[in-house]
Design an enzyme around this catalytic site. Structure first.
Site, short mmCIF file in Angstrom:
data_model
loop_
_atom_site.label_atom_id
_atom_site.label_comp_id
_atom_site.label_asym_id
_atom_site.label_seq_id
_atom_site.Cartn_x
_atom_site.Cartn_y
_atom_site.Cartn_z
N ARG A 167 -3.13 -23.76 1.75
CA ARG A 167 -4.20 -22.95 1.16
C ARG A 167 -4.78 -23.68 -0.05
NH1 ARG A 167 -3.64 -17.61 2.51
NH2 ARG A 167 -5.82 -17.46 1.85
N LYS A 222 5.27 -9.34 2.58
CA LYS A 222 4.16 -9.21 3.51
C LYS A 222 4.56 -8.58 4.83
CE LYS A 222 1.89 -13.27 1.47
NZ LYS A 222 1.24 -14.57 1.72
N PRO A 229 -3.31 -10.78 3.63
CA PRO A 229 -3.00 -9.75 2.65
C PRO A 229 -1.73 -10.09 1.87
CG PRO A 229 -3.54 -8.77 4.77
CD PRO A 229 -3.42 -10.25 5.00
N GLU A 230 -1.78 -9.87 0.55
CA GLU A 230 -0.60 -10.15 -0.28
C GLU A 230 0.23 -8.88 -0.41
OE1 GLU A 230 -1.16 -12.79 -3.56
OE2 GLU A 230 -3.00 -13.63 -2.74
#
Length: 278
Positions: free
Chosen positions: A266, A52, A2-3
């Site tokens: 990523r 975060k 989650p950002e």
């Protein structure tokens, strides 16, 4: 993972549900039993986030520190508790009142800490684009770290010590929106380019909070912004992207094929034709 906009919305919703209450805090899974015992029955003072990281402050200088990591979730059920809501899955921590139940599952961090420890965590994090008015959220602090580094800007944007709350989707999309080459070294980036990146993030992340979606395509950004400005309900049924998860597809702007490469663990996505600036 989650950002930042997801954690911001979660903190807002936890604050609305539990501020001023003294929930029963438990650990159905058992791994957080000691921490739950320290919090249970104490009044919730405030729930906040930075990047975060999530912080739920309880009376008595006790703070629940949560980082969801890759698989964590924190759900809030508004159904009356009455001691009967069944536990589903591996619930690390549960808040329960007569009106709300919140279940935390699969976090990377779940710990009870002091306010001093919270200050230490915040000191390690970069500015948060969702809190541009906070003195700690000075974009020049991030710029100082960027211009000292030879790492590519696409990697630096994922470094939470540089910038808090930005993840893979926002970095790919914002670099495309501004036509910035993702492999431009930080110490070769122009200051005005960094200021444009920061301004774009400050504009885009609140739209993510409002819609629960990462909105980056100009037409959709304009649609959401107009609705928010008019005080209307935001209804965004779908979300497109410029480059994110579009490897091999045609760029919406120039028709070139979208590229992908692992950067900072990523998959980065970019258009080699459009993104030449730095």
């Amino acid at each position: 993972m989650p950002e930042g906009h997801t954690l911001f919305a979660l903190a807002r919703d936890l604050d609305t549900a539990f501020r001023g209450t003294s929930p029963e805090v438990s650990s159905p899974q058992g791994k957080f039993a000691g921490g739950a015992a320290l919090l249970s029955g104490h009044e919730v003072v405030e729930a906040t986030s930075w990047g975060k990281h999530l912080f739920v402050e309880f009376a008595g200088d006790r703070v629940l520190w949560v980082h969801l990591g890759l698989i964590g979730t924190f759900t809030i059920d508004t159904t009356s508790y009455a001691g009967e809501l069944p536990v589903v899955g591996q619930v690390r921590c549960r808040f329960a009142t007569d009106d709300h139940v919140a279940d935390l599952r699969g976090p990377m961090v779940c710990d009870v800490v002091t306010p001093e420890k919270v200050d230490e965590v915040l000191a390690r994090l970069g500015p948060d684009p969702l809190r541009p008015a906070d003195p700690r959220s000075d974009p020049d602090l991030a710029w100082a770290r960027i211009q000292r580094s030879s790492k590519p800007i696409a990697e630096l944007l994922m470094d939470q010590a540089v910038l808090a709350g930005v993840g893979n989707v926002y970095r790919s999309e914002v670099l495309f929106r501004l036509r910035v080459h993702p492999f431009r070294p930080g110490n070769k980036l122009q200051r005005r380019t960094w200021r444009a990146i920061w301004a774009d993030l400050v504009a885009l992340l609140p739209l993510g909070v409002a819609t629960s979606k990462i909105v980056t395509v100009h037409e959709q950004v304009d649609e959401v912004a107009r609705a928010l400005e008019a005080g209307e309900e935001v209804r965004l049924t779908s979300r497109d992207s410029y480059v994110y998860k579009r490897q091999g597809e045609a760029c919406h702007v120039c028709g070139s094929r979208i590229r992908t490469q692992v950067v900072a663990g990523r998959n980065l996505f970019w258009c080699g034709n459009c993104q030449r600036r730095g």
